[in-house]
Design a protein around this motif. Structure first.
Motif, mmCIF file in Angstrom:
data_model
loop_
_atom_site.group_PDB
_atom_site.id
_atom_site.type_symbol
_atom_site.label_atom_id
_atom_site.label_comp_id
_atom_site.label_asym_id
_atom_site.label_seq_id
_atom_site.Cartn_x
_atom_site.Cartn_y
_atom_site.Cartn_z
ATOM 1 N N VAL A 4 0.854 -1.179 0.000
ATOM 2 C CA VAL A 4 0.000 0.000 0.000
ATOM 3 C C VAL A 4 0.893 1.234 0.000
ATOM 4 C CG1 VAL A 4 -2.043 -1.024 1.033
ATOM 5 C CG2 VAL A 4 -0.248 -0.131 2.527
ATOM 6 N N LEU A 5 0.519 2.191 -0.791
ATOM 7 C CA LEU A 5 1.245 3.447 -0.925
ATOM 8 C C LEU A 5 0.418 4.520 -0.237
ATOM 9 C CD1 LEU A 5 1.970 3.053 -4.759
ATOM 10 C CD2 LEU A 5 3.303 2.127 -2.839
ATOM 11 N N ILE A 6 0.985 5.160 0.750
ATOM 12 C CA ILE A 6 0.240 6.122 1.558
ATOM 13 C C ILE A 6 0.782 7.518 1.300
ATOM 14 C CG2 ILE A 6 -0.378 6.811 3.911
ATOM 15 C CD1 ILE A 6 -0.009 3.870 4.720
ATOM 16 N N SER A 7 -0.107 8.418 0.882
ATOM 17 C CA SER A 7 0.292 9.780 0.547
ATOM 18 C C SER A 7 -0.809 10.735 0.981
ATOM 19 C CB SER A 7 0.537 9.897 -0.959
ATOM 20 O OG SER A 7 0.798 11.221 -1.348
ATOM 21 N N ASP A 8 -0.422 11.954 1.279
ATOM 22 C CA ASP A 8 -1.400 12.979 1.640
ATOM 23 C C ASP A 8 -1.942 13.588 0.347
ATOM 24 O OD1 ASP A 8 -2.991 14.725 2.996
ATOM 25 O OD2 ASP A 8 -1.365 15.954 3.809
ATOM 26 N N GLY A 9 -2.962 12.950 -0.210
ATOM 27 C CA GLY A 9 -3.483 13.358 -1.511
ATOM 28 C C GLY A 9 -2.759 12.625 -2.622
ATOM 29 N N PRO A 10 -2.882 13.091 -3.863
ATOM 30 C CA PRO A 10 -2.212 12.421 -4.988
ATOM 31 C C PRO A 10 -0.705 12.356 -4.766
ATOM 32 C CG PRO A 10 -3.781 14.069 -5.772
ATOM 33 C CD PRO A 10 -3.658 14.270 -4.292
ATOM 34 N N LEU A 11 -0.084 11.316 -5.299
ATOM 35 C CA LEU A 11 1.364 11.194 -5.158
ATOM 36 C C LEU A 11 2.055 12.352 -5.871
ATOM 37 C CD1 LEU A 11 1.929 7.379 -5.698
ATOM 38 C CD2 LEU A 11 2.624 8.692 -3.685
ATOM 39 N N PRO A 12 2.986 13.020 -5.203
ATOM 40 C CA PRO A 12 3.712 14.121 -5.847
ATOM 41 C C PRO A 12 4.440 13.644 -7.098
ATOM 42 C CG PRO A 12 4.109 14.098 -3.469
ATOM 43 C CD PRO A 12 3.394 12.827 -3.799
ATOM 44 N N LEU A 13 4.572 14.535 -8.062
ATOM 45 C CA LEU A 13 5.202 14.181 -9.330
ATOM 46 C C LEU A 13 6.643 13.725 -9.138
ATOM 47 C CD1 LEU A 13 3.879 17.038 -11.657
ATOM 48 C CD2 LEU A 13 3.165 14.646 -11.639
ATOM 49 N N ASP A 14 7.313 14.257 -8.119
ATOM 50 C CA ASP A 14 8.726 13.941 -7.906
ATOM 51 C C ASP A 14 8.942 12.690 -7.074
ATOM 52 O OD1 ASP A 14 9.395 16.205 -9.338
ATOM 53 O OD2 ASP A 14 9.566 17.470 -7.557
ATOM 54 N N SER A 15 7.878 12.012 -6.697
ATOM 55 C CA SER A 15 8.034 10.861 -5.809
ATOM 56 C C SER A 15 8.407 9.593 -6.575
ATOM 57 C CB SER A 15 6.744 10.609 -5.028
ATOM 58 O OG SER A 15 6.836 9.405 -4.281
ATOM 59 N N PRO A 16 9.447 8.881 -6.114
ATOM 60 C CA PRO A 16 9.787 7.595 -6.743
ATOM 61 C C PRO A 16 8.707 6.539 -6.525
ATOM 62 C CG PRO A 16 11.053 7.902 -4.723
ATOM 63 C CD PRO A 16 10.340 9.203 -4.980
ATOM 64 N N VAL A 17 7.824 6.775 -5.566
ATOM 65 C CA VAL A 17 6.742 5.825 -5.278
ATOM 66 C C VAL A 17 5.849 5.633 -6.496
ATOM 67 C CG1 VAL A 17 4.718 5.417 -3.795
ATOM 68 C CG2 VAL A 17 6.797 6.381 -2.825
ATOM 69 N N ARG A 18 5.794 6.639 -7.364
ATOM 70 C CA ARG A 18 4.959 6.541 -8.569
ATOM 71 C C ARG A 18 5.330 5.350 -9.441
ATOM 72 N NH1 ARG A 18 2.094 10.513 -11.115
ATOM 73 N NH2 ARG A 18 1.465 12.283 -9.832
ATOM 74 N N LYS A 19 6.581 4.905 -9.378
ATOM 75 C CA LYS A 19 7.039 3.817 -10.243
ATOM 76 C C LYS A 19 6.827 2.434 -9.635
ATOM 77 C CE LYS A 19 8.613 6.596 -13.428
ATOM 78 N NZ LYS A 19 7.871 6.721 -14.701
ATOM 79 N N LEU A 20 6.551 2.359 -8.346
ATOM 80 C CA LEU A 20 6.499 1.049 -7.692
ATOM 81 C C LEU A 20 5.432 0.110 -8.251
ATOM 82 C CD1 LEU A 20 7.184 2.000 -3.954
ATOM 83 C CD2 LEU A 20 8.757 0.997 -5.629
ATOM 84 N N PRO A 21 4.260 0.604 -8.702
ATOM 85 C CA PRO A 21 3.266 -0.343 -9.241
ATOM 86 C C PRO A 21 3.702 -1.079 -10.500
ATOM 87 C CG PRO A 21 2.181 1.678 -8.541
ATOM 88 C CD PRO A 21 3.665 1.937 -8.510
ATOM 89 N N PHE A 22 4.792 -0.645 -11.150
ATOM 90 C CA PHE A 22 5.335 -1.452 -12.241
ATOM 91 C C PHE A 22 5.917 -2.759 -11.696
ATOM 92 C CE2 PHE A 22 5.708 2.595 -14.701
ATOM 93 C CZ PHE A 22 5.039 2.186 -15.839
ATOM 94 N N PHE A 23 6.412 -2.699 -10.462
ATOM 95 C CA PHE A 23 7.166 -3.814 -9.895
ATOM 96 C C PHE A 23 6.371 -4.671 -8.912
ATOM 97 C CE2 PHE A 23 9.983 -0.275 -10.891
ATOM 98 C CZ PHE A 23 10.902 -0.876 -11.721
#
Length: 369
Positions: A4-23
Motif C-alpha cells: 500500500v502506498l500512503i500519501s497525503d493526496g495524490p502522489l507528488p510528481l517527484d516521488s519515486p513511489v509513482r514507479k512502484l506499481p510497475f514492480f
C-alpha cells in the motif's frame, strides 16, 4: 503480496513511489483514510512524506496501529529536518532517503516480501513456459529500472529472455504463453509480454531465422519502454482517456527514443521497433510520419502484433474484440499496414484455432500500443 502506498493526496510528481506499481501489485491510500479496511492484507506500507500536511499526518498517527504490524518504509528527504522529525514521530518505521536509487528501494521491498513471479500463474502452465515467464519478468523489471535511472540495459538478460520465450513457444505453443502472461499485475508489462510472444510466433510462422525470431521477441519486450516515463495515473486509468492524456501516451515512442538513443549496446532494429511501431506505411503514423520505404520488416511485424494485441485486450472501458473482428478492423486499415504480411498473420491466428486473446482481468492497466 500487495503493497500500500500512503500519501497525503495524490502522489507528488517527484516521488519515486509513482514507479512502484510497475514492480509490485500496489494500491494508493490517502493518509486520512488509513484504517484496517483500507490497508487490508497488505504486506508492506510505503509512506510518502513529500508535501504531507499536518491534518494528513495527524490522521495517519491516529490510525497508526492499522499498519504498525506490517513493515513500514517512510520516504523522507534527509535534507529536510521537518520530514525526518515527522517520520520519527510515527514510531515503528524504516526511514529511507527519497533520493535513494529506485533499484535500492525495489530491492528493499523485495527483501521484505520475497516474490515469486510465477506464483500467480494458473495451474497447468507447462514448465518451459513457466521458466520463460520468470526470466522475462526479471528482464522487464531491469529495463524499468534502466529507463528510470539511466543505467545500461542488460543485453545478456534480454537475449536470454528472448531465447527462453522462443523455446517455450516452439515446445508449448502460443496459447500457454498468452494464458500465463495475463496473470501479470501490470497492464503495461502484460501488454509487452503478449506482443513479444505473438511477434515470436509470427516470425517463426513466416520462416524467419532463429536470430530474427529472437530479436523481434526482444523488440516486443522493449517496444513500450517509453511508457516508463508516463504517470501510472494515466497508464492505469480505469476510465476513457481525455484528449490530453491520449496525447501524453502518444509521446511514448519519443520517450523510448530518448531512453534508447544513448544505449549503444541495444541493436538498431530493436531501437526501431520501440520508436517506430506506431508508424504507418502511408506516412500517417507517429512520431515521425515516415513512409513504407523507411519501415523495415521487423517494425512492420511489430506494428501488426501491437495493434492486434491492443484490439483483442479487454479494458475496463471496453471488451476485447474477437479475433476475426480484430483482423477485419486491421484489414480495413488498408495501406497503413503491410497487407501481404497481415494476410499471413491472419492465416496464423485463424487457421491455427488461435482463439480469443484477451486479458483475464480487465481492471489491470489500460494503455496499449
Amino acid at each position: 503480496m500487495e503493497i500500500v502506498l500512503i500519501s497525503d493526496g495524490p502522489l507528488p510528481l517527484d516521488s519515486p513511489v509513482r514507479k512502484l506499481p510497475f514492480f509490485f501489485p500496489a494500491r494508493l491510500i490517502d493518509m486520512a483514510r488509513v484504517n484496517p479496511g483500507t490497508v487490508g492484507e497488505a504486506s508492506v506500507a510505503i509512506v510518502e512524506l513529500l508535501e504531507a500536511g499536518d491534518p494528513g499526518l495527524t490522521a495517519l498517527k491516529a490510525s497508526w496501529t492499522s499498519i504498525a504490524e506490517i513493515p513500514v518504509i517512510c520516504l523522507a528527504s534527509k535534507k529536510n529536518r521537518r520530514e525526518i522529525i515527522q517520520a520519527a514521530a510515527l514510531g515503528k518505521t524504516e526511514i529511507m532517503d527519497r533520493e535513494t536509487p529506485l533499484a535500492l528501494l525495489v530491492r528493499r521491498i523485495k527483501a521484505l516480501i520475497p516474490q515469486d513471479p510465477v506464483a500467480a500463474l494458473p495451474a497447468g502452465v507447462p514448465a518451459r513456459t513457466v521458466e520463460a515467464y520468470r526470466k522475462s519478468n526479471t528482464f522487464l523489471d531491469s529495463i524499468g529500472l534502466s529507463a528510470t535511472e539511466g543505467s545500461n540495459i542488460q543485453i545478456n538478460l534480454m537475449n536470454e529472455s528472448a531465447a527462453e520465450i522462443l523455446a517455450a513457444l516452439s515446445l508449448d505453443g502460443l496459447s500457454p504463453w498468452m494464458e500465463a502472461v495475463q496473470s501479470h499485475h501490470s497492464g503495461t508489462y502484460c501488454h509487452s509480454l503478449m506482443v513479444a510472444g505473438l511477434a515470436g510466433m509470427f516470425a517463426s510462422f513466416l520462416g524467419w531465422s532463429k536470430n530474427d525470431c529472437e530479436e523481434v521477441i526482444a523488440g516486443g519486450l522493449v517496444h513500450d519502454i517509453g511508457k516508463m516515463r508516463i504517470p501510472l495515473t494515466i497508464l492505469d486509468k480505469t476510465d476513457k482517456l481525455t484528449r490530453e492524456e491520449r496525447e501524453t501516451i502518444d509521446k511514448h515512442p519519443l520517450f523510448g527514443r530518448e531512453i534508447l538513443k544513448p544505449r549503444l549496446e541495444v541493436p538498431i532494429d530493436i531501437k526501431k521497433m520501440a520508436i517506430q511501431h506506431h508508424e504507418f506505411l502511408d506516412g500517417s503514423g507517429y512520431p515521425d510520419g515516415i513512409r513504407a520505404d523507411r519501415i523495415v520488416p521487423k517494425v512492420r511485424l511489430m506494428t501488426i502484433c501491437d495493434i492486434f494485441t491492443a484490439l483483442t485486450e479487454s479494458r475496463t472501458y471496453k471488451e476485447g474484440l474477437p479475433v476475426r473482428a480484430a483482423i477485419s478492423t486491421m484489414l480495413d486499415m488498408g495501406g497503413k499496414l503491410d497487407q501481404p504480411m497481415l494476410a499471413q498473420f491472419a492465416r496464423m491466428v485463424l487457421e491455427r484455432d488461435f482463439g480469443q486473446v484477451s486479458r483475464g482481468n480487465a481492471a489491470r492497466g489500460k494503455a496499449a500500443g
